[in-house]
Design a protein around this motif. Structure first.
Motif, PDB file in Angstrom:
ATOM      1  N   ASP A  93       9.662   2.748  -2.152  1.00 32.58           N
ATOM      2  CA  ASP A  93       8.432   2.846  -2.950  1.00 32.58           C
ATOM      3  C   ASP A  93       8.753   3.689  -4.184  1.00 32.58           C
ATOM      4  OD1 ASP A  93       5.149   2.501  -2.025  1.00 32.58           O
ATOM      5  OD2 ASP A  93       5.608   3.685  -3.811  1.00 32.58           O
ATOM      6  N   VAL A  94       8.083   3.392  -5.305  1.00 34.44           N
ATOM      7  CA  VAL A  94       8.276   4.266  -6.480  1.00 34.44           C
ATOM      8  C   VAL A  94       7.820   5.681  -6.148  1.00 34.44           C
ATOM      9  CG1 VAL A  94       8.288   2.756  -8.496  1.00 34.44           C
ATOM     10  CG2 VAL A  94       6.106   3.325  -7.436  1.00 34.44           C
ATOM     11  N   SER A 137       3.544 -15.189   1.836  1.00 28.08           N
ATOM     12  CA  SER A 137       2.736 -15.200   3.077  1.00 28.08           C
ATOM     13  C   SER A 137       1.578 -16.188   2.959  1.00 28.08           C
ATOM     14  CB  SER A 137       2.220 -13.795   3.405  1.00 28.08           C
ATOM     15  OG  SER A 137       1.358 -13.340   2.386  1.00 28.08           O
ATOM     16  N   THR A 170      -7.524  -4.333   2.661  1.00 32.52           N
ATOM     17  CA  THR A 170      -7.308  -5.081   3.914  1.00 32.52           C
ATOM     18  C   THR A 170      -5.837  -4.926   4.283  1.00 32.52           C
ATOM     19  OG1 THR A 170      -6.522  -7.222   3.079  1.00 32.52           O
ATOM     20  CG2 THR A 170      -8.896  -6.841   2.980  1.00 32.52           C
ATOM     21  N   PHE A 177      -1.063   0.629   1.842  1.00 38.58           N
ATOM     22  CA  PHE A 177      -1.764   0.187   3.061  1.00 38.58           C
ATOM     23  C   PHE A 177      -1.045  -0.981   3.737  1.00 38.58           C
ATOM     24  CE2 PHE A 177      -5.535   1.988   0.784  1.00 38.58           C
ATOM     25  CZ  PHE A 177      -5.871   2.933   1.746  1.00 38.58           C
ATOM     26  N   ALA A 230      -3.616  -3.258  -5.834  1.00 37.65           N
ATOM     27  CA  ALA A 230      -4.433  -4.056  -4.917  1.00 37.65           C
ATOM     28  C   ALA A 230      -5.738  -4.434  -5.611  1.00 37.65           C
ATOM     29  CB  ALA A 230      -4.711  -3.255  -3.655  1.00 37.65           C
ATOM     30  N   ASN A 270       0.733  -7.155 -11.675  1.00 36.67           N
ATOM     31  CA  ASN A 270       1.741  -7.284 -10.615  1.00 36.67           C
ATOM     32  C   ASN A 270       2.983  -8.071 -11.033  1.00 36.67           C
ATOM     33  OD1 ASN A 270       0.331  -5.594  -9.040  1.00 36.67           O
ATOM     34  ND2 ASN A 270      -0.520  -7.132  -7.667  1.00 36.67           N
ATOM     35  N   ASN A 287      -0.301  -9.708  -4.106  1.00 37.96           N
ATOM     36  CA  ASN A 287      -1.180 -10.716  -4.725  1.00 37.96           C
ATOM     37  C   ASN A 287      -1.143 -10.702  -6.248  1.00 37.96           C
ATOM     38  OD1 ASN A 287      -2.489 -12.216  -2.707  1.00 37.96           O
ATOM     39  ND2 ASN A 287      -3.732 -10.432  -2.142  1.00 37.96           N
ATOM     40  N   TYR A 315      17.349   0.264  -3.189  1.00 41.00           N
ATOM     41  CA  TYR A 315      17.722  -1.152  -3.106  1.00 41.00           C
ATOM     42  C   TYR A 315      19.125  -1.355  -2.525  1.00 41.00           C
ATOM     43  CZ  TYR A 315      13.345  -2.095  -5.341  1.00 41.00           C
ATOM     44  OH  TYR A 315      11.990  -2.172  -5.582  1.00 41.00           O
ATOM     45  N   VAL A 329       9.366  -3.207   0.527  1.00 37.15           N
ATOM     46  CA  VAL A 329       9.194  -2.616  -0.804  1.00 37.15           C
ATOM     47  C   VAL A 329       7.689  -2.474  -1.041  1.00 37.15           C
ATOM     48  CG1 VAL A 329       9.632  -2.839  -3.272  1.00 37.15           C
ATOM     49  CG2 VAL A 329      11.296  -3.738  -1.614  1.00 37.15           C
ATOM     50  N   LEU A 332      -5.355  -9.761 -10.892  1.00 36.34           N
ATOM     51  CA  LEU A 332      -4.247  -8.827 -10.676  1.00 36.34           C
ATOM     52  C   LEU A 332      -2.950  -9.277 -11.317  1.00 36.34           C
ATOM     53  CD1 LEU A 332      -4.260  -8.011  -6.857  1.00 36.34           C
ATOM     54  CD2 LEU A 332      -4.798  -6.499  -8.733  1.00 36.34           C
TER      55      LEU A 332
HETATM   56  P1  6V0 Z   1      -1.542   0.078  -2.230  1.00 39.19           P
HETATM   57  O1  6V0 Z   1      -2.035   0.814  -1.038  1.00 39.19           O
HETATM   58  O2  6V0 Z   1      -1.982   0.491  -3.587  1.00 39.19           O
HETATM   59  O3  6V0 Z   1       0.055   0.072  -2.156  1.00 39.19           O
HETATM   60  C1  6V0 Z   1       0.878  -0.417  -3.146  1.00 39.19           C
HETATM   61  C2  6V0 Z   1       2.164   0.379  -3.099  1.00 39.19           C
HETATM   62  O4  6V0 Z   1       3.084  -0.228  -4.012  1.00 39.19           O
HETATM   63  C3  6V0 Z   1       2.000   1.833  -3.506  1.00 39.19           C
HETATM   64  O5  6V0 Z   1       2.529   2.687  -2.503  1.00 39.19           O
HETATM   65  C4  6V0 Z   1       2.800   1.927  -4.812  1.00 39.19           C
HETATM   66  O6  6V0 Z   1       3.410   3.180  -5.007  1.00 39.19           O
HETATM   67  C5  6V0 Z   1       3.828   0.825  -4.595  1.00 39.19           C
HETATM   68  N1  6V0 Z   1       4.457   0.374  -5.839  1.00 39.19           N
HETATM   69  C6  6V0 Z   1       3.864   0.115  -7.030  1.00 39.19           C
HETATM   70  N2  6V0 Z   1       4.790  -0.260  -7.931  1.00 39.19           N
HETATM   71  C7  6V0 Z   1       5.992  -0.265  -7.294  1.00 39.19           C
HETATM   72  C8  6V0 Z   1       7.322  -0.555  -7.689  1.00 39.19           C
HETATM   73  N3  6V0 Z   1       7.604  -0.945  -8.931  1.00 39.19           N
HETATM   74  N4  6V0 Z   1       8.289  -0.435  -6.767  1.00 39.19           N
HETATM   75  C9  6V0 Z   1       8.032  -0.035  -5.502  1.00 39.19           C
HETATM   76  N5  6V0 Z   1       6.780   0.255  -5.074  1.00 39.19           N
HETATM   77  C10 6V0 Z   1       5.782   0.146  -5.954  1.00 39.19           C
HETATM   78  O7  6V0 Z   1      -1.910  -1.491  -2.106  1.00 39.19           O
HETATM   79  P2  6V0 Z   1      -2.046  -2.344  -0.754  1.00 39.19           P
HETATM   80  O8  6V0 Z   1      -0.940  -1.960   0.149  1.00 39.19           O
HETATM   81  O9  6V0 Z   1      -3.444  -2.305  -0.280  1.00 39.19           O
HETATM   82  O10 6V0 Z   1      -1.792  -3.827  -1.319  1.00 39.19           O
HETATM   83  C11 6V0 Z   1      -0.499  -4.204  -1.753  1.00 39.19           C
HETATM   84  C12 6V0 Z   1      -0.512  -5.640  -2.233  1.00 39.19           C
HETATM   85  O11 6V0 Z   1      -0.741  -6.524  -1.115  1.00 39.19           O
HETATM   86  C13 6V0 Z   1      -1.634  -5.949  -3.233  1.00 39.19           C
HETATM   87  O12 6V0 Z   1      -1.145  -6.794  -4.248  1.00 39.19           O
HETATM   88  C14 6V0 Z   1      -2.665  -6.683  -2.366  1.00 39.19           C
HETATM   89  O13 6V0 Z   1      -3.528  -7.506  -3.141  1.00 39.19           O
HETATM   90  C15 6V0 Z   1      -1.745  -7.470  -1.466  1.00 39.19           C
HETATM   91  N6  6V0 Z   1      -2.348  -8.038  -0.261  1.00 39.19           N
HETATM   92  C16 6V0 Z   1      -1.918  -9.264   0.102  1.00 39.19           C
HETATM   93  C17 6V0 Z   1      -2.447  -9.909   1.194  1.00 39.19           C
HETATM   94  C18 6V0 Z   1      -1.990 -11.301   1.534  1.00 39.19           C
HETATM   95  O14 6V0 Z   1      -2.577 -11.993   2.387  1.00 39.19           O
HETATM   96  N7  6V0 Z   1      -0.946 -11.803   0.885  1.00 39.19           N
HETATM   97  C19 6V0 Z   1      -3.418  -9.265   1.999  1.00 39.19           C
HETATM   98  C20 6V0 Z   1      -3.807  -8.001   1.670  1.00 39.19           C
HETATM   99  C21 6V0 Z   1      -3.325  -7.308   0.484  1.00 39.19           C
END
Ligand code: 6V0
Length: 314
Positions: free
Chosen positions: A36-37, A144, A231, A14, A82, A96, A121, A66, A10, A92
């Motif tokens: 993804d939305v 994680s 990242t 990135f 992110a 989130n 996060n 889902y 979900v 955040l």
């Molecule tokens: P991104 O590239 O903005 O991707 C987020 C995605 O989530 C987008 O494609 C959005 O469309 C989608 N999205 C948003 N709302 C919804 C929803 N309600 N339902 C379904 N999809 C949705 O962000 P990125 O991929 O870079 O990061 C995603 C998250 O991972 C962030 O919170 C980061 O902070 C976190 N990370 C966590 C790490 C860890 O070690 N736990 C490491 C790196 C990033």
């Protein structure tokens, strides 16, 4: 019924798409649902990644919803905003948590019976939120946590000591974030206490090296975000490692975030500690020995998280 060959992701930004790419190459699954939305994003990633599958192993990869994820063995949640340059993971939180309020109830409604792996996060707060919102047994909701931070630590120590990072046994525990800590007191290289190994390799200033390396690890995400705005490869490999431990029932010890039930005097909080991870999720936390300072730091990390949890409306 759980389909052991199916995984769902979900959030296909990135982190989600890199994780999907790593999982496609892992051979662990034969079906992957991307949600993804932004439906176009999920469809685009599914197409792109599926074109690599003929070079790995056959796999059905598609954008879904889902209902398609209901029988997945694992749902990986990477959806959410992110970190922006200068923003902490805790900044955040409200954005989130609200996104989780739209995602987790949908996972609950379809009667999901697998393992929920939280990556978004701030991961400890969101793991706690997912435990509360999903109604799943707490052992089946895993964050994680500091798996990535511990990989960064091993990588830095391996480079410092000129040794394969896989021979380094050292953990980052606590919050995945600013209050995390390295457990130096029990760190070792293939059973040789860390300081002895350092001296064998010509390094004698232990305190300064440990501080430099711990700071490097803690600030790694900020440094990467400043340079390339996100990242994702390191976390994608961490997701693959976690899925492998689960699907192969490895009972591997990984520093995941899970609900503490009195360990180290911590309760009602999700935080990272070395944990046995297998097919049923979290089996048990491993009581690594901590010295007095490490224990105090762990408690400081937990109360920083608790302060945030107390301010959030789940
Ligand atoms: P991104 O590239 O903005 O991707 C987020 C995605 O989530 C987008 O494609 C959005 O469309 C989608 N999205 C948003 N709302 C919804 C929803 N309600 N339902 C379904 N999809 C949705 O962000 P990125 O991929 O870079 O990061 C995603 C998250 O991972 C962030 O919170 C980061 O902070 C976190 N990370 C966590 C790490 C860890 O070690 N736990 C490491 C790196 C990033």
């Amino acid at each position: 019924m759980v389909n052991d060959r199916k995984v769902a992701i979900v959030g296909c930004g990135f982190v989600g798409s890199s994780s999907a790419f790593a999982l496609m190459q892992s051979g662990l699954f034969s079906e992957m649902v991307l949600i993804d939305v932004d439906r176009d994003r999920a469809e685009g990633e599914a197409l792109d990644i599926s074109h690599g599958a003929p070079f790995a192993s056959p796999m059905k990869i598609y954008a879904g919803d889902y209902k398609d994820a209901a029988d997945a063995a694992i749902i990986v949640v990477t959806a959410g905003a992110a970190q922006k340059p200068g923003e902490t993971r805790l900044d955040l939180v409200n954005k989130n948590v609200n996104i989780f309020k739209s995602i987790i109830p949908q996972i609950r409604e379809v009667g999901f019976e697998g393992i929920l792996l939280i990556v978004s996060n701030p991961v400890d707060v969101l793991t706690y939120a997912a435990i509360k919102m999903s109604g799943l047994p707490e052992s089946r909701v895993i964050g994680s946590g500091t798996v990535l931070d511990s990989a960064r630590l091993k990588d830095a120590l391996g480079a410092h000591l000129g040794v394969d990072p896989r021979n380094v046994h050292a953990y980052i525990i606590g919050e995945h974030g600013d209050s995390e800590l390295a457990v130096w007191s029990s760190a070792n290289v293939s059973g040789v206490p860390l300081h002895d190994f350092c001296e064998m390799r010509g390094h004698f200033d232990h305190e300064a090296s440990e501080k430099r390396i711990a700071d490097e690890v803690k600030n790694a995400a900020y440094e990467i975000i400043n340079k390339k705005h996100a990242t994702y490869y390191g976390i994608a490999m961490s997701v693959k490692r976690l899925c492998t431990a689960i699907m192969r029932d490895e009972k591997h010890i990984l520093p995941v975030s899970s609900l503490m039930v009195g360990e180290y005097g911590l309760e009602d909080i999700a935080i990272s500690m070395p944990t046995i991870v297998g097919r049923n999720g979290v089996e048990c936390r491993v009581p690594v020995s901590l010295d007095e300072d490490e224990l105090a730091e762990l408690h400081r990390s937990a109360s920083a998280l608790k302060d945030v949890i107390d301010q959030v409306d789940f």
